[in-house]
Design an enzyme around this catalytic site. Structure first.
Site, PDB file in Angstrom:
ATOM      1  N   GLU A 179       0.706  -1.200   0.271  1.00  0.00           N
ATOM      2  CA  GLU A 179       0.127  -0.081   0.105  1.00  0.00           C
ATOM      3  C   GLU A 179       0.936   1.163   0.007  1.00  0.00           C
ATOM      4  OE1 GLU A 179      -3.114   0.401  -0.442  1.00  0.00           O
ATOM      5  OE2 GLU A 179      -3.361  -1.923  -0.767  1.00  0.00           O
ATOM      6  N   ASP A 405     -18.958  36.219 -27.979  1.00  0.00           N
ATOM      7  CA  ASP A 405     -19.965  34.939 -27.889  1.00  0.00           C
ATOM      8  C   ASP A 405     -21.395  35.130 -28.241  1.00  0.00           C
ATOM      9  OD1 ASP A 405     -20.213  32.450 -26.456  1.00  0.00           O
ATOM     10  OD2 ASP A 405     -21.046  33.557 -24.718  1.00  0.00           O
ATOM     11  N   GLY A 495     -15.672  25.452 -30.738  1.00  0.00           N
ATOM     12  CA  GLY A 495     -14.689  24.594 -29.950  1.00  0.00           C
ATOM     13  C   GLY A 495     -14.722  23.234 -29.881  1.00  0.00           C
ATOM     14  N   TYR A 499     -10.401  16.489 -26.384  1.00  0.00           N
ATOM     15  CA  TYR A 499      -9.437  17.116 -25.422  1.00  0.00           C
ATOM     16  C   TYR A 499      -8.078  16.908 -25.826  1.00  0.00           C
ATOM     17  CZ  TYR A 499      -7.463  18.018 -20.913  1.00  0.00           C
ATOM     18  OH  TYR A 499      -6.570  18.478 -19.975  1.00  0.00           O
ATOM     19  N   GLY A 500      -7.334  18.113 -25.614  1.00  0.00           N
ATOM     20  CA  GLY A 500      -5.694  18.243 -25.934  1.00  0.00           C
ATOM     21  C   GLY A 500      -5.495  18.961 -26.973  1.00  0.00           C
ATOM     22  N   LYS A 501      -6.550  19.344 -27.776  1.00  0.00           N
ATOM     23  CA  LYS A 501      -6.181  20.043 -29.042  1.00  0.00           C
ATOM     24  C   LYS A 501      -5.641  21.499 -28.760  1.00  0.00           C
ATOM     25  CE  LYS A 501      -7.658  17.098 -32.205  1.00  0.00           C
ATOM     26  NZ  LYS A 501      -6.603  16.818 -33.305  1.00  0.00           N
ATOM     27  N   PRO A 502      -4.739  21.984 -29.927  1.00  0.00           N
ATOM     28  CA  PRO A 502      -4.068  23.292 -29.862  1.00  0.00           C
ATOM     29  C   PRO A 502      -5.079  24.178 -29.454  1.00  0.00           C
ATOM     30  CG  PRO A 502      -3.139  22.206 -31.731  1.00  0.00           C
ATOM     31  CD  PRO A 502      -4.637  21.503 -31.117  1.00  0.00           C
TER      32      PRO A 502
END
Length: 641
Positions: A179, A405, A495, A499-502
């Protein structure tokens, strides 16, 4: 001669004990030894009886026993038999390989519990070890709650991991950290437990360090850190009983097309559970996957190296490879033969939004680290307290970018100024209400686009690039405004759902509608913005990355700052994995969306139009066909006369 005399009987015992040290059992792997000798004691097992190594346990247990592998990390859930594998490995080392073993637990009480509940019944019920323990059941100096000395002169220590003194004056061949995620990260200021414990191995011929644990909290979880340091991270892949394609088991979740699935009865209880193959959508039952596990193999997700038993290792092309010096195994409850998928589904239904239960489920059932749902939350009050007064834009400002927006009943915009090191200032905010599809409302927006702002050195500036959210119901209207005001000046955005795009991806070519639709990596942008909002401005200092907020309620009031700090990270299931994602949890976040868009436009200007923020005299002329200049006194920063 009277062969029944007590003294002769004692002599025979002593002779047998002395000869036992000279006996050499034929070479066995750890799994072979366990299957021959190990016994599950009633005090520490759900089912008492002879041990049988499960298919997914074979490589883990043999890795513990293989002298060529010096470091074994096991990131695990509960109910996978890890403690039993440790006991089998300890017996194998003491009796078969004649090694000294040092086992650490997080605390002294944990170590005593391990010795009383697991080790002592284990010695009693395994004849090969009991033969080496003439002191068993007696008060003897060779047997205590911290150490046991066997007749073959080998030692087993069970110690707590909190005290630095326990990491001294021991000479083991193997060190075990049970543990590990519950250990202190720094042992009384002397270093990490694995660093201190592994130092005891320096004189050993066959060094072995075994670290295992259910994961803890991200950033503090030591077993996860140990796993990341190893070049080989292995998961158990099982061929689908239907299509034959390999996969490691995943929880799945309601938004995933594969993994463990379940259905509930009228009372809301889990009634049936099954597995959906990620390759072909096959429906697989629990007993079928248990059987298919006999043909499973451990595959390294970093290198492709694989093994079935940790004795023979292969490269991805099937060519033999040497055994690695350090390996990490990840194993979780879905593979267990001690519980079922239906039990797991029942446990999941008990979570019901309870954060503590969710942490327990992720750690002990999925065997995954808990990354937290909020972490260090950014408080709007802190930002409000550090607002600053200024009249003109600083002379070091190089460019302005803005973002609009699109909402169902309004357009909202923010303008940000940028200097070297991406030091930033919130310059303006405007909100125009009405029907976003109406020409009148868009005419008002068009007027605002041309607003001008003044630096303290008298240079009049305008927004270099505008981004305009086109991801809602008014895509055609936004595209039309881009064509009207300039394709390279007003840029439609959307958008990324990956996930993780520039932060920004400006296309080389127009889309079918004839505009340069730019995708924004919102998650990466928010990570960057939130980290920069935590930076504290210093009066008169030039600090790269700092985001300056004006002490002007027309632009930056409480509402603005609440929207700017609306989002926190939450745990979500995506494609069969737990991930951290930004979520506003129903709170308004237009201010955050606008600064994300303004940052994306800065990236477009830098990467596609050659904007250099380290050129302090550069003016913010639009990249192509600038609109005619118009003087405006309606902005926060009025034109200097």
């Amino acid at each position: 001669m009277n062969t029944s005399s007590p003294w002769l009987s004692d002599l025979q015992k002593q002779v047998r004990l002395g000869l036992q040290a000279l006996y050499r059992e034929p070479p066995l792997t750890a799994v072979e030894w366990a299957d021959n000798h190990f016994y599950l004691s009633s005090e520490s097992s759900y089912q008492e009886g002879k041990w049988v190594t499960a298919p997914f346990q074979v490589a883990i247990l043999n890795a513990m026993g293989n002298d060529l592998i010096r470091e074994v990390n096991v990131i695990k859930s509960a109910r996978v038999g890890y403690t039993k594998m440790l006991m089998a490995n300890i017996g194998y080392k003491l009796q078969h390989k004649k090694r000294n073993v040092l086992s650490y637990c997080p605390t002294e009480p944990d170590a005593e519990e391990l010795m009383k509940r697991h080790v002592e019944p284990f010695i009693r019920d395994v004849p090969a070890l009991l033969a080496l323990a003439p002191w068993y059941g007696k008060k003897h100096r060779d047997s205590s709650l911290t150490a046991k000395r066997f007749a073959n002169q080998k030692m087993l220590w069970c110690l707590g991991g909190k005290a630095s003194r326990n990491y001294r004056e021991k000479s083991p061949d193997e060190v075990i950290y049970d543990e590990l995620s519950k250990f202190d990260a720094d042992i009384e200021g002397e270093g990490s437990p694995t660093f201190l414990g592994d130092k005891r191995l320096e004189g050993a011929t066959f060094k072995k360090s075994i670290r295992g644990s259910t994961p803890g909290v991200a950033g503090d979880c030591q077993v996860t850190k140990a796993g990341e340091e190893s070049p080989y991270f292995l998961r158990f892949h099982i061929p689908c009983p239907c299509c034959g394609k390999e996969q490691f088991l995943k929880w799945g979740g309601k938004d995933c097309n594969y993994g463990i699935k379940y259905e509930k009865n009228a009372l809301g209880e889990a009634e049936r559970a099954w597995y959906v193959c990620e390759h072909s959508g096959c429906e697989v039952q629990y007993h079928e996957m248990v059987e298919a596990a006999n043909d499973g193999r451990w595959i390294c997700e970093r290198t492709g190296l694989w093994t079935r038993d940790s004795m023979e290792w292969f490269k991805p092309d099937g060519e033999h490879s040497r055994a690695p010096r350090s390996v990490t195994f990840h194993i979780w409850t879905a593979y267990s033969t001690f519980t079922t998928w239906l039990d797991m589904a029942s446990d999941w239904l008990k979570v019901k939004g309870d954060r503590e239960k969710l942490i327990t489920f992720i750690n002990t059932t999925l065997g995954e680290v808990w990354e937290g749902d909020e972490g260090e939350k950014l408080e709007w009050e802190h930002l409000f307290a550090r607002r600053e007064l200024w009249q003109w834009l600083p002379g070091r400002v190089v460019a302005l970018t803005g973002f609009i927006d699109t909402q169902d009943d309004r357009y909202e915009a923010r303008v940000w100024a940028w200097a070297a090191g991406e030091e930033a200032w919130l310059v303006d905010r405007w909100i125009l209400t009405g029907d976003p599809a109406s020409e009148e409302l868009r005419r008002k927006v068009g007027l605002r686009l041309h607003q001008q702002y003044t630096r303290e050195d008298g240079v009049v500036m305008r927004v270099a690039l505008w981004g305009w959210d086109s991801g809602g119901h008014y895509t055609d209207e936004v595209y039309a405004e881009s064509k009207k005001h300039g394709l390279h000046w007003v840029i439609p955005t959307k958008g990324h759902n990956i996930y993780g795009k520039p932060v920004a991806e400006f296309p080389r070519n127009k889309n079918k509608a004839g505009v340069y639709l730019t995708m924004i990596g919102t998650d990466n942008a928010k990570e960057l913005i939130y980290s920069r909002l935590k930076l504290q401005p210093q009066p008169g200092a030039v600090l790269p990355g700092v985001m300056h907020l004006p002490a002007n309620d027309l632009i930056c009031d409480e509402t603005e700052l609440k929207q700017l700090t609306a989002e926190t990270k939450v745990r979500k299931f995506e494609k069969g994995k737990w991930v951290s994602r930004w979520d506003a949890k129903g709170r308004r976040n237009e201010a955050l969306d606008c600064v994300v868009g303004a940052l994306a436009m800065l990236r477009v200007a830098q990467q596609s139009f050659g904007l250099l923020l380290d050129a302090p005299t550069q003016e913010s002329a639009p990249p192509a066909s600038p609109p005619p200049r118009r003087s405006s006194r309606s902005g926060y920063l009025k034109q200097r006369r």
